[in-house]
Design an enzyme around this catalytic site. Structure first.
Site, PDB file in Angstrom:
ATOM      1  N   SER A 126       0.835  -1.208   0.000  1.00 40.37           N
ATOM      2  CA  SER A 126       0.000   0.000   0.000  1.00 40.37           C
ATOM      3  C   SER A 126       0.861   1.246   0.000  1.00 40.37           C
ATOM      4  O   SER A 126       1.968   1.257   0.560  1.00 40.37           O
ATOM      5  CB  SER A 126      -0.860  -0.036   1.264  1.00 40.37           C
ATOM      6  OG  SER A 126      -1.457   1.209   1.494  1.00 40.37           O
ATOM      7  N   TYR A 150      -1.652  -0.986  10.972  1.00 35.92           N
ATOM      8  CA  TYR A 150      -1.954  -1.562   9.655  1.00 35.92           C
ATOM      9  C   TYR A 150      -0.798  -1.303   8.686  1.00 35.92           C
ATOM     10  O   TYR A 150      -0.301  -2.207   8.013  1.00 35.92           O
ATOM     11  CB  TYR A 150      -3.257  -0.975   9.087  1.00 35.92           C
ATOM     12  CG  TYR A 150      -3.411  -1.263   7.610  1.00 35.92           C
ATOM     13  CD1 TYR A 150      -3.713  -2.544   7.159  1.00 35.92           C
ATOM     14  CD2 TYR A 150      -3.203  -0.257   6.650  1.00 35.92           C
ATOM     15  CE1 TYR A 150      -3.807  -2.817   5.811  1.00 35.92           C
ATOM     16  CE2 TYR A 150      -3.307  -0.525   5.302  1.00 35.92           C
ATOM     17  CZ  TYR A 150      -3.608  -1.808   4.881  1.00 35.92           C
ATOM     18  OH  TYR A 150      -3.687  -2.082   3.537  1.00 35.92           O
ATOM     19  N   LYS A 154       2.122  -3.800   6.593  1.00 34.61           N
ATOM     20  CA  LYS A 154       2.465  -3.809   5.157  1.00 34.61           C
ATOM     21  C   LYS A 154       3.979  -3.711   4.990  1.00 34.61           C
ATOM     22  O   LYS A 154       4.582  -4.449   4.219  1.00 34.61           O
ATOM     23  CB  LYS A 154       1.767  -2.647   4.440  1.00 34.61           C
ATOM     24  CG  LYS A 154       0.280  -2.835   4.286  1.00 34.61           C
ATOM     25  CD  LYS A 154      -0.040  -3.981   3.340  1.00 34.61           C
ATOM     26  CE  LYS A 154      -1.437  -4.506   3.479  1.00 34.61           C
ATOM     27  NZ  LYS A 154      -1.683  -5.794   2.873  1.00 34.61           N
TER      28      LYS A 154
HETATM   29  P1  NAD Z   1     -10.902  -7.011   1.416  1.00 38.28           P
HETATM   30  O1  NAD Z   1     -11.085  -7.004   2.889  1.00 38.28           O
HETATM   31  O2  NAD Z   1     -12.105  -6.814   0.567  1.00 38.28           O
HETATM   32  O3  NAD Z   1     -10.184  -8.376   0.964  1.00 38.28           O
HETATM   33  C1  NAD Z   1      -9.327  -9.083   1.809  1.00 38.28           C
HETATM   34  C2  NAD Z   1      -9.866 -10.506   1.870  1.00 38.28           C
HETATM   35  O4  NAD Z   1      -9.010 -11.292   2.701  1.00 38.28           O
HETATM   36  C3  NAD Z   1     -11.266 -10.593   2.466  1.00 38.28           C
HETATM   37  O5  NAD Z   1     -12.075 -11.298   1.558  1.00 38.28           O
HETATM   38  C4  NAD Z   1     -11.081 -11.383   3.760  1.00 38.28           C
HETATM   39  O6  NAD Z   1     -12.199 -12.201   4.040  1.00 38.28           O
HETATM   40  C5  NAD Z   1      -9.824 -12.173   3.458  1.00 38.28           C
HETATM   41  N1  NAD Z   1      -9.020 -12.577   4.619  1.00 38.28           N
HETATM   42  C6  NAD Z   1      -8.562 -11.807   5.644  1.00 38.28           C
HETATM   43  N2  NAD Z   1      -7.802 -12.555   6.478  1.00 38.28           N
HETATM   44  C7  NAD Z   1      -7.772 -13.807   5.960  1.00 38.28           C
HETATM   45  C8  NAD Z   1      -7.144 -15.026   6.344  1.00 38.28           C
HETATM   46  N3  NAD Z   1      -6.411 -15.113   7.457  1.00 38.28           N
HETATM   47  N4  NAD Z   1      -7.318 -16.118   5.571  1.00 38.28           N
HETATM   48  C9  NAD Z   1      -8.097 -16.058   4.455  1.00 38.28           C
HETATM   49  N5  NAD Z   1      -8.705 -14.943   4.044  1.00 38.28           N
HETATM   50  C10 NAD Z   1      -8.543 -13.828   4.775  1.00 38.28           C
HETATM   51  O7  NAD Z   1      -9.786  -5.948   1.085  1.00 38.28           O
HETATM   52  P2  NAD Z   1      -9.271  -5.397  -0.323  1.00 38.28           P
HETATM   53  O8  NAD Z   1      -9.618  -3.969  -0.382  1.00 38.28           O
HETATM   54  O9  NAD Z   1      -9.687  -6.313  -1.406  1.00 38.28           O
HETATM   55  O10 NAD Z   1      -7.702  -5.483  -0.086  1.00 38.28           O
HETATM   56  C11 NAD Z   1      -6.929  -6.576  -0.523  1.00 38.28           C
HETATM   57  C12 NAD Z   1      -5.499  -6.372  -0.090  1.00 38.28           C
HETATM   58  O11 NAD Z   1      -5.018  -5.136  -0.614  1.00 38.28           O
HETATM   59  C13 NAD Z   1      -5.304  -6.275   1.421  1.00 38.28           C
HETATM   60  O12 NAD Z   1      -4.097  -6.901   1.764  1.00 38.28           O
HETATM   61  C14 NAD Z   1      -5.227  -4.792   1.668  1.00 38.28           C
HETATM   62  O13 NAD Z   1      -4.495  -4.491   2.833  1.00 38.28           O
HETATM   63  C15 NAD Z   1      -4.502  -4.330   0.421  1.00 38.28           C
HETATM   64  N6  NAD Z   1      -4.741  -2.919   0.092  1.00 38.28           N
HETATM   65  C16 NAD Z   1      -6.026  -2.464   0.001  1.00 38.28           C
HETATM   66  C17 NAD Z   1      -6.251  -1.131  -0.289  1.00 38.28           C
HETATM   67  C18 NAD Z   1      -7.647  -0.578  -0.340  1.00 38.28           C
HETATM   68  O14 NAD Z   1      -7.806   0.634  -0.196  1.00 38.28           O
HETATM   69  N7  NAD Z   1      -8.674  -1.385  -0.587  1.00 38.28           N
HETATM   70  C19 NAD Z   1      -5.168  -0.279  -0.511  1.00 38.28           C
HETATM   71  C20 NAD Z   1      -3.870  -0.776  -0.427  1.00 38.28           C
HETATM   72  C21 NAD Z   1      -3.684  -2.115  -0.116  1.00 38.28           C
HETATM   73  C1  WQD Z   2      -9.354   9.672   1.120  1.00 33.83           C
HETATM   74  C2  WQD Z   2      -9.551  11.152   1.387  1.00 33.83           C
HETATM   75  C3  WQD Z   2      -9.792  11.686   3.714  1.00 33.83           C
HETATM   76  C4  WQD Z   2     -13.581   9.524   4.270  1.00 33.83           C
HETATM   77  C5  WQD Z   2      -6.770   4.648   3.199  1.00 33.83           C
HETATM   78  C6  WQD Z   2      -5.726   3.955   4.029  1.00 33.83           C
HETATM   79  C7  WQD Z   2      -4.632   3.455   3.142  1.00 33.83           C
HETATM   80  C8  WQD Z   2      -5.176   2.625   1.982  1.00 33.83           C
HETATM   81  C9  WQD Z   2      -6.315   3.283   1.285  1.00 33.83           C
HETATM   82  C10 WQD Z   2      -5.032   0.322   2.467  1.00 33.83           C
HETATM   83  C11 WQD Z   2      -8.759  11.673   2.588  1.00 33.83           C
HETATM   84  C12 WQD Z   2     -11.079  11.981   2.986  1.00 33.83           C
HETATM   85  C13 WQD Z   2     -12.427  10.078   3.763  1.00 33.83           C
HETATM   86  C14 WQD Z   2     -14.662  10.390   4.619  1.00 33.83           C
HETATM   87  C15 WQD Z   2     -13.335  12.266   3.912  1.00 33.83           C
HETATM   88  N1  WQD Z   2      -5.704   1.383   2.418  1.00 33.83           N
HETATM   89  N2  WQD Z   2     -12.297  11.410   3.592  1.00 33.83           N
HETATM   90  N3  WQD Z   2     -14.490  11.731   4.423  1.00 33.83           N
HETATM   91  O1  WQD Z   2      -6.904   7.713   3.871  1.00 33.83           O
HETATM   92  O2  WQD Z   2      -6.043   7.968   1.496  1.00 33.83           O
HETATM   93  O3  WQD Z   2      -6.165   5.747   2.515  1.00 33.83           O
HETATM   94  O4  WQD Z   2      -7.272   3.736   2.225  1.00 33.83           O
HETATM   95  O5  WQD Z   2      -3.851   0.180   2.350  1.00 33.83           O
HETATM   96  O6  WQD Z   2      -3.790   2.727   3.956  1.00 33.83           O
HETATM   97  O7  WQD Z   2      -5.206   4.869   4.973  1.00 33.83           O
HETATM   98  O8  WQD Z   2      -8.257   6.856   1.879  1.00 33.83           O
HETATM   99  O9  WQD Z   2     -10.631   6.893   1.267  1.00 33.83           O
HETATM  100  O10 WQD Z   2     -10.015   6.910   3.711  1.00 33.83           O
HETATM  101  O11 WQD Z   2      -9.572   8.939   2.319  1.00 33.83           O
HETATM  102  O12 WQD Z   2     -13.229  13.475   3.772  1.00 33.83           O
HETATM  103  O13 WQD Z   2     -15.714   9.965   5.109  1.00 33.83           O
HETATM  104  O14 WQD Z   2     -10.930  11.365   1.721  1.00 33.83           O
HETATM  105  O15 WQD Z   2      -9.535  12.633   4.707  1.00 33.83           O
HETATM  106  O16 WQD Z   2      -8.362  12.987   2.278  1.00 33.83           O
HETATM  107  P1  WQD Z   2      -6.801   7.182   2.504  1.00 33.83           P
HETATM  108  P2  WQD Z   2      -9.692   7.322   2.313  1.00 33.83           P
END
Ligand code: NAD
Ligand code: WQD
Length: 338
Positions: A126, A150, A154
């Site tokens: 991330s 969190y 990562k």
């Molecule tokens: P998500 O929660 O929709 O998907 C993660 C999945 O992993 C879920 O389906 C959950 O049930 C499963 N899971 C969790 N722990 C598990 C375990 N121990 N065994 C088996 N399954 C398990 O999240 P997402 O948004 O699809 O994110 C996927 C990956 O990408 C995550 O690692 C997340 O940290 C990373 N990521 C997400 C974002 C974002 O904003 N969505 C941004 C950067 C990184």
């Molecule tokens: C985006 C912008 C908020 C909600 C997060 C995690 C990051 C990654 C992605 C996994 C910011 C603003 C948000 C709301 C708002 N996840 N906001 N009202 O914070 O960039 O990233 O998700 O790895 O680790 O920190 O994403 O969508 O929460 O926020 O004003 O109700 O929207 O302040 O500027 P962020 P976000």
């Protein structure tokens, strides 16, 4: 024989879109997910949309016995490791839950994969690993530093995988640092389905749009950005899914790190306006105080992924807003009511 990818967390938001892209490209897909944050309905819909069948195991990746069974049952060519918890606020309140799950899932894979001769892993990292850096656009070489548990999971995972790959030269790792994944497959059949009150901006907006929540709270309008609200790099989840397919196709030896982002920054209010324009709806909002831990701006330099993976984002902010709205209006309560 099609190549087979194991997707941990493949029933989740990004995993399900990646499964769809891979199936459509003729790859075989095996999913292991404990459904702790998802629904098996996503996989049923991926199968319907692709006209193919992902094999689904409902299991915890940390269950070494089950993991061995999966590797024994399928000839896996590579693993994409999505499984993990991702709620920043929850990670502050329950850090051990995050360290246990997000780190031990990776350890279980590193322990098990070599027993079956599987030595390619793509990891979901991330942009959060860049911490509070404001040195935009962010390059992969930017120093890392995390500000919550969190994010630290990562970064620790990146370090664990790097150590492991350094000690085992046949092991190849691709680390993908996602910026802000949003949007949904244009069919509106699969999308983001957070449990409870959404932590993230786009699902909050879509829930306001369908009347599930009265208004959006904008967290701060006093940042040093053009309109004072936070700037982020929003990437369509279908572009992100294609990034995984490209990363697999172009996997290199050793450890390689790529930003997956569009390279463009958009403010909260810009996103709200784009959503209103794309969908002909009004999103009422109220400006409130800053959310602790937020940075003013974060967006990618995706140049390395553009060059080395031959990948770049294709979808616009308007596409993102249209597809997110389409998913939410077709599934106002997410997968629950299906
Ligand atoms: P998500 O929660 O929709 O998907 C993660 C999945 O992993 C879920 O389906 C959950 O049930 C499963 N899971 C969790 N722990 C598990 C375990 N121990 N065994 C088996 N399954 C398990 O999240 P997402 O948004 O699809 O994110 C996927 C990956 O990408 C995550 O690692 C997340 O940290 C990373 N990521 C997400 C974002 C974002 O904003 N969505 C941004 C950067 C990184
Ligand atoms: C985006 C912008 C908020 C909600 C997060 C995690 C990051 C990654 C992605 C996994 C910011 C603003 C948000 C709301 C708002 N996840 N906001 N009202 O914070 O960039 O990233 O998700 O790895 O680790 O920190 O994403 O969508 O929460 O926020 O004003 O109700 O929207 O302040 O500027 P962020 P976000």
């Amino acid at each position: 024989m099609p190549e087979t990818l194991l997707l941990t967390g493949g029933a989740g938001y990004i995993g399900s879109h990646t499964a769809l892209t891979l199936l459509r490209r003729g790859r075989d897909v095996v999913v292991v997910d404990d459904l702790s944050n998802s629904s098996a309905e996503s996989i049923r819909r991926v199968n319907r949309l692709s006209g193919r069948e992902a094999v689904f195991y409902e299991a915890d990746v940390r269950d070494r016995g089950k993991l061995k069974e999966i590797f024994a049952n399928h000839k896996i060519d590579a693993v994409i490791h999505f499984a993990g918890y991702k709620a920043v606020g929850e990670s502050v309140a329950e850090p051990l839950k995050y360290y246990q799950n997000n780190l031990d899932t990776t350890l279980a894979l590193c322990e098990t994969m070599p027993q079956f001769g599987v030595n390619r892993l793509i990891f979901s990292s991330s942009a959060t690993v860049y911490g509070t850096s404001q040195n935009v656009p962010l390059k992969e070489s930017e120093p890392t530093g995390c500000v919550n548990p969190y994010g630290r999971t990562k970064l620790m995972n990146e370090e664990i995988l790097t150590d492991y790959a350094n000690a085992n030269k046949e092991f190849a790792v691709t680390i993908l640092r996602y910026f802000n994944p949003v949007g949904a497959d244009p069919s509106g059949e699969i999308g983001e389905d957070p449990r409870g009150i959404p932590n993230n901006l786009m699902p909050y907006i879509t829930q306001v749009a369908v009347g599930r929540r009265p208004k959006l709270y904008v967290f701060g309008a006093d940042y040093p950005t053009p309109d004072g609200t936070g700037v982020r790099d929003y990437i369509h989840v279908a572009d992100l899914a294609e990034g995984h397919a490209a990363a697999y196709e172009r996997m290199k030896p050793g450890v390689n790190v790529y930003n997956l982002g569009s390279g463009a920054g958009h403010s909260v209010l810009e996103l709200v306006r784009a959503y209103e324009e794309a969908n002909g709806v009004e999103i009422p909002y109220e400006i409130t105080g800053r959310r602790p831990g937020d940075v003013a701006q974060s967006y990618a330099d995706p140049g390395k992924a553009n060059r080395e993976l031959n990948w770049k984002t294709k979808r616009t902010l308007r596409d993102i807003c249209r597809d997110a709205h389409n998913w939410q209006t077709r599934n106002p309560e997410g997968y629950q009511k299906s």
